[in-house]
Design a protein around this motif. Sequence first.
Motif, PDB file in Angstrom:
ATOM      1  N   ALA A  90       0.846  -1.191   0.000  1.00  0.00           N
ATOM      2  CA  ALA A  90       0.000   0.000   0.000  1.00  0.00           C
ATOM      3  C   ALA A  90       0.882   1.242   0.000  1.00  0.00           C
ATOM      4  CB  ALA A  90      -0.910   0.000   1.226  1.00  0.00           C
ATOM      5  N   PRO A  91       0.484   2.313  -0.682  1.00  0.00           N
ATOM      6  CA  PRO A  91       1.290   3.535  -0.714  1.00  0.00           C
ATOM      7  C   PRO A  91       1.598   4.044   0.696  1.00  0.00           C
ATOM      8  CG  PRO A  91      -0.438   3.645  -2.354  1.00  0.00           C
ATOM      9  CD  PRO A  91      -0.716   2.425  -1.524  1.00  0.00           C
ATOM     10  N   GLY A  92       2.850   4.463   0.874  1.00  0.00           N
ATOM     11  CA  GLY A  92       3.270   5.065   2.136  1.00  0.00           C
ATOM     12  C   GLY A  92       3.632   4.086   3.219  1.00  0.00           C
ATOM     13  N   THR A  93       3.653   2.773   2.917  1.00  0.00           N
ATOM     14  CA  THR A  93       3.922   1.784   3.966  1.00  0.00           C
ATOM     15  C   THR A  93       5.307   1.161   3.877  1.00  0.00           C
ATOM     16  OG1 THR A  93       2.955  -0.040   2.672  1.00  0.00           O
ATOM     17  CG2 THR A  93       1.476   1.219   4.123  1.00  0.00           C
ATOM     18  N   ARG A  94       5.922   1.176   2.694  1.00  0.00           N
ATOM     19  CA  ARG A  94       7.256   0.603   2.519  1.00  0.00           C
ATOM     20  C   ARG A  94       8.040   1.447   1.533  1.00  0.00           C
ATOM     21  NH1 ARG A  94       6.597  -5.369   0.474  1.00  0.00           N
ATOM     22  NH2 ARG A  94       8.850  -5.106   0.168  1.00  0.00           N
ATOM     23  N   ARG A  95       9.366   1.429   1.679  1.00  0.00           N
ATOM     24  CA  ARG A  95      10.237   2.113   0.726  1.00  0.00           C
ATOM     25  C   ARG A  95      10.692   1.060  -0.293  1.00  0.00           C
ATOM     26  NH1 ARG A  95      10.628   7.574   1.248  1.00  0.00           N
ATOM     27  NH2 ARG A  95      11.328   7.352   3.407  1.00  0.00           N
ATOM     28  N   ILE A  96      10.035   1.031  -1.437  1.00  0.00           N
ATOM     29  CA  ILE A  96      10.380   0.074  -2.486  1.00  0.00           C
ATOM     30  C   ILE A  96      10.968   0.853  -3.651  1.00  0.00           C
ATOM     31  CG2 ILE A  96       9.544  -1.720  -4.039  1.00  0.00           C
ATOM     32  CD1 ILE A  96       7.215  -2.156  -2.091  1.00  0.00           C
ATOM     33  N   TYR A  97      12.273   0.741  -3.830  1.00  0.00           N
ATOM     34  CA  TYR A  97      12.948   1.469  -4.896  1.00  0.00           C
ATOM     35  C   TYR A  97      12.376   1.030  -6.238  1.00  0.00           C
ATOM     36  CZ  TYR A  97      16.686   3.233  -7.858  1.00  0.00           C
ATOM     37  OH  TYR A  97      17.402   3.879  -8.833  1.00  0.00           O
ATOM     38  N   SER A  98      11.883   1.990  -7.036  1.00  0.00           N
ATOM     39  CA  SER A  98      11.129   1.633  -8.231  1.00  0.00           C
ATOM     40  C   SER A  98      11.492   2.503  -9.428  1.00  0.00           C
ATOM     41  CB  SER A  98       9.623   1.748  -7.956  1.00  0.00           C
ATOM     42  OG  SER A  98       8.885   1.470  -9.120  1.00  0.00           O
ATOM     43  N   SER A  99      12.183   1.907 -10.404  1.00  0.00           N
ATOM     44  CA  SER A  99      12.385   2.589 -11.681  1.00  0.00           C
ATOM     45  C   SER A  99      11.063   2.716 -12.421  1.00  0.00           C
ATOM     46  CB  SER A  99      13.396   1.828 -12.536  1.00  0.00           C
ATOM     47  OG  SER A  99      14.722   2.157 -12.173  1.00  0.00           O
ATOM     48  N   ALA A 100      10.218   1.704 -12.282  1.00  0.00           N
ATOM     49  CA  ALA A 100       8.902   1.761 -12.923  1.00  0.00           C
ATOM     50  C   ALA A 100       8.104   2.954 -12.417  1.00  0.00           C
ATOM     51  CB  ALA A 100       8.138   0.466 -12.659  1.00  0.00           C
ATOM     52  N   GLY A 101       8.271   3.289 -11.141  1.00  0.00           N
ATOM     53  CA  GLY A 101       7.571   4.435 -10.582  1.00  0.00           C
ATOM     54  C   GLY A 101       7.956   5.735 -11.265  1.00  0.00           C
ATOM     55  N   PHE A 102       9.217   5.853 -11.677  1.00  0.00           N
ATOM     56  CA  PHE A 102       9.643   7.072 -12.372  1.00  0.00           C
ATOM     57  C   PHE A 102       9.128   7.092 -13.805  1.00  0.00           C
ATOM     58  CE2 PHE A 102      11.801   8.208  -8.709  1.00  0.00           C
ATOM     59  CZ  PHE A 102      12.358   9.476  -8.854  1.00  0.00           C
ATOM     60  N   GLU A 103       8.950   5.931 -14.407  1.00  0.00           N
ATOM     61  CA  GLU A 103       8.334   5.877 -15.726  1.00  0.00           C
ATOM     62  C   GLU A 103       6.873   6.313 -15.634  1.00  0.00           C
ATOM     63  OE1 GLU A 103       8.976   1.850 -16.868  1.00  0.00           O
ATOM     64  OE2 GLU A 103      11.141   2.123 -17.168  1.00  0.00           O
ATOM     65  N   VAL A 104       6.175   5.850 -14.587  1.00  0.00           N
ATOM     66  CA  VAL A 104       4.792   6.266 -14.361  1.00  0.00           C
ATOM     67  C   VAL A 104       4.731   7.770 -14.107  1.00  0.00           C
ATOM     68  CG1 VAL A 104       2.824   6.066 -12.774  1.00  0.00           C
ATOM     69  CG2 VAL A 104       4.049   4.011 -13.528  1.00  0.00           C
ATOM     70  N   LEU A 105       5.677   8.285 -13.319  1.00  0.00           N
ATOM     71  CA  LEU A 105       5.732   9.724 -13.044  1.00  0.00           C
ATOM     72  C   LEU A 105       5.921  10.524 -14.324  1.00  0.00           C
ATOM     73  CD1 LEU A 105       6.047  12.145 -11.052  1.00  0.00           C
ATOM     74  CD2 LEU A 105       8.495  11.621 -11.037  1.00  0.00           C
ATOM     75  N   ALA A 106       6.858  10.110 -15.172  1.00  0.00           N
ATOM     76  CA  ALA A 106       7.118  10.833 -16.421  1.00  0.00           C
ATOM     77  C   ALA A 106       5.883  10.837 -17.310  1.00  0.00           C
ATOM     78  CB  ALA A 106       8.302  10.206 -17.146  1.00  0.00           C
ATOM     79  N   VAL A 129      13.677  14.309   4.328  1.00  0.00           N
ATOM     80  CA  VAL A 129      13.097  12.963   4.382  1.00  0.00           C
ATOM     81  C   VAL A 129      11.591  13.028   4.199  1.00  0.00           C
ATOM     82  CG1 VAL A 129      12.782  10.887   5.777  1.00  0.00           C
ATOM     83  CG2 VAL A 129      14.945  12.158   5.890  1.00  0.00           C
ATOM     84  N   GLN A 130      11.109  12.228   3.272  1.00  0.00           N
ATOM     85  CA  GLN A 130       9.679  12.082   3.026  1.00  0.00           C
ATOM     86  C   GLN A 130       9.229  10.724   3.575  1.00  0.00           C
ATOM     87  OE1 GLN A 130       7.815  14.649   1.227  1.00  0.00           O
ATOM     88  NE2 GLN A 130       9.739  15.693   1.748  1.00  0.00           N
ATOM     89  N   PHE A 131       8.096  10.709   4.253  1.00  0.00           N
ATOM     90  CA  PHE A 131       7.569   9.491   4.872  1.00  0.00           C
ATOM     91  C   PHE A 131       8.630   8.877   5.799  1.00  0.00           C
ATOM     92  CE2 PHE A 131       5.712  10.005   0.632  1.00  0.00           C
ATOM     93  CZ  PHE A 131       4.378  10.142   0.952  1.00  0.00           C
ATOM     94  N   PRO A 132       9.027   9.605   6.839  1.00  0.00           N
ATOM     95  CA  PRO A 132      10.111   9.143   7.712  1.00  0.00           C
ATOM     96  C   PRO A 132       9.816   7.808   8.370  1.00  0.00           C
ATOM     97  CG  PRO A 132       9.227  11.279   8.455  1.00  0.00           C
ATOM     98  CD  PRO A 132       8.440  10.854   7.261  1.00  0.00           C
ATOM     99  N   GLY A 133      10.898   7.074   8.629  1.00  0.00           N
ATOM    100  CA  GLY A 133      10.809   5.832   9.373  1.00  0.00           C
ATOM    101  C   GLY A 133      10.563   4.595   8.538  1.00  0.00           C
ATOM    102  N   LEU A 134      10.402   4.748   7.226  1.00  0.00           N
ATOM    103  CA  LEU A 134      10.119   3.583   6.387  1.00  0.00           C
ATOM    104  C   LEU A 134      11.392   2.790   6.100  1.00  0.00           C
ATOM    105  CD1 LEU A 134       7.554   4.869   3.742  1.00  0.00           C
ATOM    106  CD2 LEU A 134       7.134   3.705   5.911  1.00  0.00           C
ATOM    107  N   ASN A 135      11.299   1.489   6.227  1.00  0.00           N
ATOM    108  CA  ASN A 135      12.425   0.604   5.919  1.00  0.00           C
ATOM    109  C   ASN A 135      12.376   0.200   4.457  1.00  0.00           C
ATOM    110  OD1 ASN A 135      13.044   0.657   8.682  1.00  0.00           O
ATOM    111  ND2 ASN A 135      11.749  -1.130   9.080  1.00  0.00           N
ATOM    112  N   GLY A 136      13.520  -0.258   3.958  1.00  0.00           N
ATOM    113  CA  GLY A 136      13.567  -0.713   2.578  1.00  0.00           C
ATOM    114  C   GLY A 136      14.970  -1.127   2.202  1.00  0.00           C
TER     115      GLY A 136
END
Length: 286
Positions: free
Chosen positions: A92-108, A177-184
């Motif tokens: 779910a959004p905001g619950t984990r820090r998952i490094y995502s290249s796909a996320g930057f493609e979606v952003l673009a 830091v955005q969404f502090p405290g998230l592990n990943g």
Amino acid sequence: MHSFEQIKNWPVRHAAAGLVARDGVTETAGDVDRVFPLASVIKPLVAYAALVAVEEGGIELDQPAGPPGSTVRHLLAHTSGLAFDTTEVLAAPGTRRIYSSAGFEVLASFVAEQTGIGFPEYLHDAVFEPLGMSASVLAGSAGHAGRSTVTDLTRFAAELLNPRLISAQTHAEATSVQFPGLNGVLPGYGSQRPNDWGLGFEIRDGKSPHWTGGSNSPGTYGHFGQSGTFLWVDPKLGVANIALTDENFGAWAREAWPVFSDAGDRGVDSRTEWGTDVTRLKTLPK
């Protein structure tokens, strides 16, 4: 051995490097006009274009984008829940820090949709052209398909040290830091607790081991790429460091980069570690 001499001993075919100070001086080494693949070092540039779009009113940081419940902010901070290289939703959004290249493609794609301008063109017009980054290009994925030179990245580093394209408030938010405290997982360095990121920039904080130097301040932010590239900015020291190579990231980089960065850090204070006096440094072109 001063820091720039170190790159001659790296196990790479070609390397170039740069040091940029907040007062507008820069020192470089190697073929600074050689075009290198940036891999993920394109992400901070893509993020910067998105932040320009925010300031221009084309998008909003908390506007829905990506998977359900996600926003532009989530995509920039790697908390949208998207997988590394697919649009599969892993959390779910905001619950984990998952490094995502796909996320930057979606952003673009989202920026292009909202502004009506193809993202490579938007990136060129919003960032590359105003900074004079004439050799830089996005040719494919917004997550990893950029190319640039040390000359161009010194111009971007100077912008990060003294922002002109975005407001000081937006810059401060992007490098906090955005969404502090998230592990990943930090690629190449394993699990981080927490794994802190800003908006498109990884934030050093207390991570160890790390690709920056041991003397970098916790507020240091930037990115490295799997093509053997990095750019970091240390706001406490008022300096940015860039290295581009043509050898993929691996054990050699984990060993060499922190030593290289630490030498550059000391050079800010001593003016000797980089093998040059500050008065001999070139003024960065405007």
